[in-house]
Structure formats: C-alpha cells, structure tokens
Design an enzyme around this catalytic site. Structure first.
Site, PDB file in Angstrom:
ATOM      1  N   ASN A   9       0.872  -1.169   0.000  1.00 38.22           N
ATOM      2  CA  ASN A   9       0.000   0.000   0.000  1.00 38.22           C
ATOM      3  C   ASN A   9       0.915   1.226   0.000  1.00 38.22           C
ATOM      4  O   ASN A   9       1.458   1.590   1.041  1.00 38.22           O
ATOM      5  CB  ASN A   9      -0.891  -0.023   1.256  1.00 38.22           C
ATOM      6  CG  ASN A   9      -1.730   1.234   1.384  1.00 38.22           C
ATOM      7  OD1 ASN A   9      -1.828   2.027   0.448  1.00 38.22           O
ATOM      8  ND2 ASN A   9      -2.326   1.426   2.549  1.00 38.22           N
ATOM      9  N   TRP A  10       1.082   1.822  -1.178  1.00 37.98           N
ATOM     10  CA  TRP A  10       2.009   2.963  -1.273  1.00 37.98           C
ATOM     11  C   TRP A  10       1.449   4.223  -0.617  1.00 37.98           C
ATOM     12  O   TRP A  10       2.168   5.193  -0.435  1.00 37.98           O
ATOM     13  CB  TRP A  10       2.306   3.277  -2.741  1.00 37.98           C
ATOM     14  CG  TRP A  10       3.179   2.301  -3.449  1.00 37.98           C
ATOM     15  CD1 TRP A  10       3.650   1.099  -2.979  1.00 37.98           C
ATOM     16  CD2 TRP A  10       3.705   2.431  -4.776  1.00 37.98           C
ATOM     17  NE1 TRP A  10       4.423   0.484  -3.926  1.00 37.98           N
ATOM     18  CE2 TRP A  10       4.468   1.274  -5.041  1.00 37.98           C
ATOM     19  CE3 TRP A  10       3.591   3.404  -5.777  1.00 37.98           C
ATOM     20  CZ2 TRP A  10       5.132   1.075  -6.260  1.00 37.98           C
ATOM     21  CZ3 TRP A  10       4.243   3.210  -6.982  1.00 37.98           C
ATOM     22  CH2 TRP A  10       5.005   2.054  -7.219  1.00 37.98           C
ATOM     23  N   LYS A  11       0.152   4.237  -0.352  1.00 36.75           N
ATOM     24  CA  LYS A  11      -0.510   5.443   0.170  1.00 36.75           C
ATOM     25  C   LYS A  11      -0.212   6.633  -0.764  1.00 36.75           C
ATOM     26  O   LYS A  11      -0.079   6.432  -1.961  1.00 36.75           O
ATOM     27  CB  LYS A  11      -0.088   5.712   1.614  1.00 36.75           C
ATOM     28  CG  LYS A  11      -0.224   4.465   2.498  1.00 36.75           C
ATOM     29  CD  LYS A  11      -0.074   4.743   3.941  1.00 36.75           C
ATOM     30  CE  LYS A  11      -0.162   3.433   4.711  1.00 36.75           C
ATOM     31  NZ  LYS A  11      -0.147   3.609   6.139  1.00 36.75           N
ATOM     32  N   HIS A  97      -9.608   0.999   4.733  1.00 39.51           N
ATOM     33  CA  HIS A  97      -8.374   1.312   5.451  1.00 39.51           C
ATOM     34  C   HIS A  97      -8.683   2.327   6.553  1.00 39.51           C
ATOM     35  O   HIS A  97      -9.487   3.239   6.359  1.00 39.51           O
ATOM     36  CB  HIS A  97      -7.323   1.865   4.479  1.00 39.51           C
ATOM     37  CG  HIS A  97      -5.955   1.896   5.091  1.00 39.51           C
ATOM     38  ND1 HIS A  97      -5.578   2.867   5.986  1.00 39.51           N
ATOM     39  CD2 HIS A  97      -4.895   1.059   4.959  1.00 39.51           C
ATOM     40  CE1 HIS A  97      -4.331   2.632   6.373  1.00 39.51           C
ATOM     41  NE2 HIS A  97      -3.897   1.535   5.764  1.00 39.51           N
ATOM     42  N   GLU A  99      -7.127   4.817   7.608  1.00 42.61           N
ATOM     43  CA  GLU A  99      -6.900   6.230   7.239  1.00 42.61           C
ATOM     44  C   GLU A  99      -8.107   6.784   6.482  1.00 42.61           C
ATOM     45  O   GLU A  99      -8.482   7.937   6.650  1.00 42.61           O
ATOM     46  CB  GLU A  99      -5.610   6.352   6.409  1.00 42.61           C
ATOM     47  CG  GLU A  99      -4.381   6.149   7.288  1.00 42.61           C
ATOM     48  CD  GLU A  99      -3.169   5.604   6.564  1.00 42.61           C
ATOM     49  OE1 GLU A  99      -3.134   5.623   5.318  1.00 42.61           O
ATOM     50  OE2 GLU A  99      -2.242   5.140   7.261  1.00 42.61           O
ATOM     51  N   GLU A 169      -5.446  -4.739  10.628  1.00 34.85           N
ATOM     52  CA  GLU A 169      -4.460  -3.684  10.849  1.00 34.85           C
ATOM     53  C   GLU A 169      -4.771  -2.952  12.152  1.00 34.85           C
ATOM     54  O   GLU A 169      -5.594  -2.028  12.169  1.00 34.85           O
ATOM     55  CB  GLU A 169      -4.493  -2.687   9.696  1.00 34.85           C
ATOM     56  CG  GLU A 169      -4.202  -3.317   8.349  1.00 34.85           C
ATOM     57  CD  GLU A 169      -3.662  -2.282   7.367  1.00 34.85           C
ATOM     58  OE1 GLU A 169      -2.543  -2.445   6.919  1.00 34.85           O
ATOM     59  OE2 GLU A 169      -4.369  -1.308   7.098  1.00 34.85           O
ATOM     60  N   GLY A 175       2.177   2.506  10.819  1.00 31.22           N
ATOM     61  CA  GLY A 175       3.112   3.614  10.631  1.00 31.22           C
ATOM     62  C   GLY A 175       3.764   4.097  11.912  1.00 31.22           C
ATOM     63  O   GLY A 175       4.408   5.145  11.936  1.00 31.22           O
ATOM     64  N   SER A 215       3.143  -1.836  10.557  1.00 28.07           N
ATOM     65  CA  SER A 215       4.595  -1.864  10.760  1.00 28.07           C
ATOM     66  C   SER A 215       5.199  -3.253  10.546  1.00 28.07           C
ATOM     67  O   SER A 215       6.163  -3.633  11.210  1.00 28.07           O
ATOM     68  CB  SER A 215       4.971  -1.303  12.137  1.00 28.07           C
ATOM     69  OG  SER A 215       4.592   0.061  12.213  1.00 28.07           O
ATOM     70  N   GLY A 236       2.822  -0.992   4.385  1.00 26.68           N
ATOM     71  CA  GLY A 236       2.877   0.427   4.056  1.00 26.68           C
ATOM     72  C   GLY A 236       4.319   0.879   3.841  1.00 26.68           C
ATOM     73  O   GLY A 236       4.903   0.670   2.792  1.00 26.68           O
ATOM     74  N   GLY A 237       4.898   1.465   4.876  1.00 28.96           N
ATOM     75  CA  GLY A 237       6.233   2.068   4.772  1.00 28.96           C
ATOM     76  C   GLY A 237       7.289   1.157   4.172  1.00 28.96           C
ATOM     77  O   GLY A 237       8.078   1.587   3.311  1.00 28.96           O
TER      78      GLY A 237
HETATM   79  C1  PEP Z   1      -0.975   0.263   6.157  1.00 29.15           C
HETATM   80  O1  PEP Z   1      -1.377   1.360   6.469  1.00 29.15           O
HETATM   81  O2  PEP Z   1      -1.611  -0.435   5.341  1.00 29.15           O
HETATM   82  C2  PEP Z   1       0.249  -0.215   6.773  1.00 29.15           C
HETATM   83  C3  PEP Z   1       0.342  -1.479   7.047  1.00 29.15           C
HETATM   84  O3  PEP Z   1       1.220   0.723   7.055  1.00 29.15           O
HETATM   85  P1  PEP Z   1       2.632   0.474   7.770  1.00 29.15           P
HETATM   86  O4  PEP Z   1       3.185  -0.824   7.240  1.00 29.15           O
HETATM   87  O5  PEP Z   1       3.472   1.646   7.366  1.00 29.15           O
HETATM   88  O6  PEP Z   1       2.373   0.409   9.236  1.00 29.15           O
END
Ligand code: PEP
Length: 255
Positions: A9-11, A97, A99, A169, A175, A215, A236-237
C-alpha cells in the site's frame, strides 16, 4: 488451499518516476510467485496505467487500487469508479483502510457500497479492519473487529466471499513502528477466521486469506508469517523500499 499474499500500500507517496524505479527494482529480483503465493502493488491512481504495463509480463503479481467510488458512474467530481479501475487493469481494491475511515469519514454504509461496486466489477477486495489503542487497552478488540466485519461483509454470499481478503491492521501499529506481537496477531487472526466460519461456514473460513498490517517489515515478517492464521501482509512504509519489500515477499515464499 488458501492463498498467501503480500500487498504493498504505497498510500500518497512516490512520483511517477520514483514509482517506476521501485517497481523495476522489485521485478528485477522477484522470486517465482505462484497461484498460492501472490503479490499486489497498490500505488496511487496516477501510477496505475504505468504500473500495469510494467507488471504485464509477470505472473501472480497484481495491480491494486487504494480506493474506489461508492457509485457506479456519474457526476462525482474527483472520484474514480470501480469499473474505471477495472478497465485500466486493476485486480484488487483496498477498502476500509483506517486512514480512509478516519480522515475521510468513510462509514460502514459507504464501505458496503464500495465493496459491492468492486465485486460487481470482478475485482478482489482487500477489506481492512482493526482497533484503535483505547479499544485494545480495554481488551474489547475482538468485539470491535467482529462488528466491523459484520457491518461490511455479512451481506455477501459465500460465492462473493471467495473474492474477499481481510487485512487486520491494529491502528496503533500502523506507521508507528509498533507491531502487534505474534501472539496478538495470531489471536486476532484466529478470531477473525472464527467470525467468518460462524457466518459463512467452514469452507469459506478455511479459504479466506487474512493479512497482517501494521509496521510489518523485513525484520519481523518471518515471525509474523509463521503464525498459523497469518496469510501474508499489507505493507505500508516497508513497501516503499526495494530491499525491504523483497525481503517481505521472500518471507512469504518460505512461510
Ligand atoms: C498500512 O497502512 O496499510 C500499513 C500497514 O502501514 P505500515 O506498514 O506503514 O504500518
């Protein structure tokens, strides 16, 4: 047998050139994926037409979108319909999601409409659920996540559920660098599977892929993916770096 999936998920990150370089880097060292071990890349809408060309010659690595509209078409300035995404070559859509629930106030009713739009256009849904820290601290996470699933997925048929993946999640881990322990992840994933079995039966429950997000990175993926009910990750990150993302894909390959 249920699929294992690592989904990026590049956001709202990376310009067109940076996205191209990242995908080229991943494809350059991609292990041999299979029907049972897949990768999904969900860049921003702007990247989709470019990324689909890059992925064209590769098998079992799919294009994802991070959102879709609640409606089929029409005067909804700035929105993108599931049918338009499908026409570009999108195969998966991330829906629900945290967010989007929090910053864009997406209600359960909106999520139901989006899920219906995605499924009506033959897209796979990655449905996200997860509790905030106050709920975890009150030890009410099972009820909270169960209700999210009930509100968004219980109207679907067993046949439609074949095109749904769930991503757990925990919001307190997204994040933040904080990860659920393997025990916390396994416990919640087993709970989610029980919720699905209770509503849709053993076969649907046994076959649905439940991904962990929050994370998840190249350091903890092996341990998380070794859990019985963790079928991969929504990343994500760590999906923005070639080496880290490849290491996570490899963790899935050996899980
Ligand atoms: C996400 O928001 O889908 C996610 C898993 O982010 P991160 O890996 O950065 O916590």
């Amino acid at each position: 047998m249920r699929k294992k999936i690592v989904a990026a998920n590049w956001k709202m990150n990376l310009n067109l050139e940076e996205g191209k370089t990242l995908v080229d880097g991943i494809l350059g060292n991609l292990p041999m994926l299979t029907k049972q071990k897949q990768v999904v890349i969900a860049p921003s809408f702007v990247h989709l037409s470019q990324t689909v060309v890059q992925l064209d010659e590769y098998e079992h690595i799919y294009l994802g979108a991070q959102n879709c509209a609640t409606e089929a078409s029409g005067a909804f300035t700035g929105e993108v319909a599931a049918s338009i995404l499908a026409s570009v070559g999108v195969q998966y859509i991330i829906i629900g999601h945290s967010e989007r629930r929090e910053y864009f106030k997406e209600s359960n009713e909106a999520l139901v409409k989006k899920i219906n739009q995605a499924l009506a256009n033959n897209l796979q849904v990655i449905f996200c659920c997860g509790e905030p820290l106050v709920i975890r601290d009150a030890n009410e996470q099972n009820t909270y996540v169960g209700k999210q699933i009930e509100a968004a997925l219980f109207h679907l048929s067993n046949e439609q559920m074949k095109n749904v993946v769930i991503a757990y999640e925990p919001i307190w881990a997204i994040g933040t660098g904080r990860t659920a322990s393997t025990e916390q992840a396994q416990e919640m994933h087993a709970h989610i599977r029980r919720v699905i079995v209770n509503k849709f039966g053993e076969a649907v429950g046994a076959n649905i892929s439940i991904l962990y997000g929050g994370s998840c990175n190249d350091k903890n993926a092996i341990e998380l993916f070794a859990c019985e009910d963790v079928d991969g990750g929504l990343i994500g990150g760590a999906a923005l770096k070639v080496d880290a993302f490849l290491a996570i894909i490899n963790a899935m390959m050996f899980a």
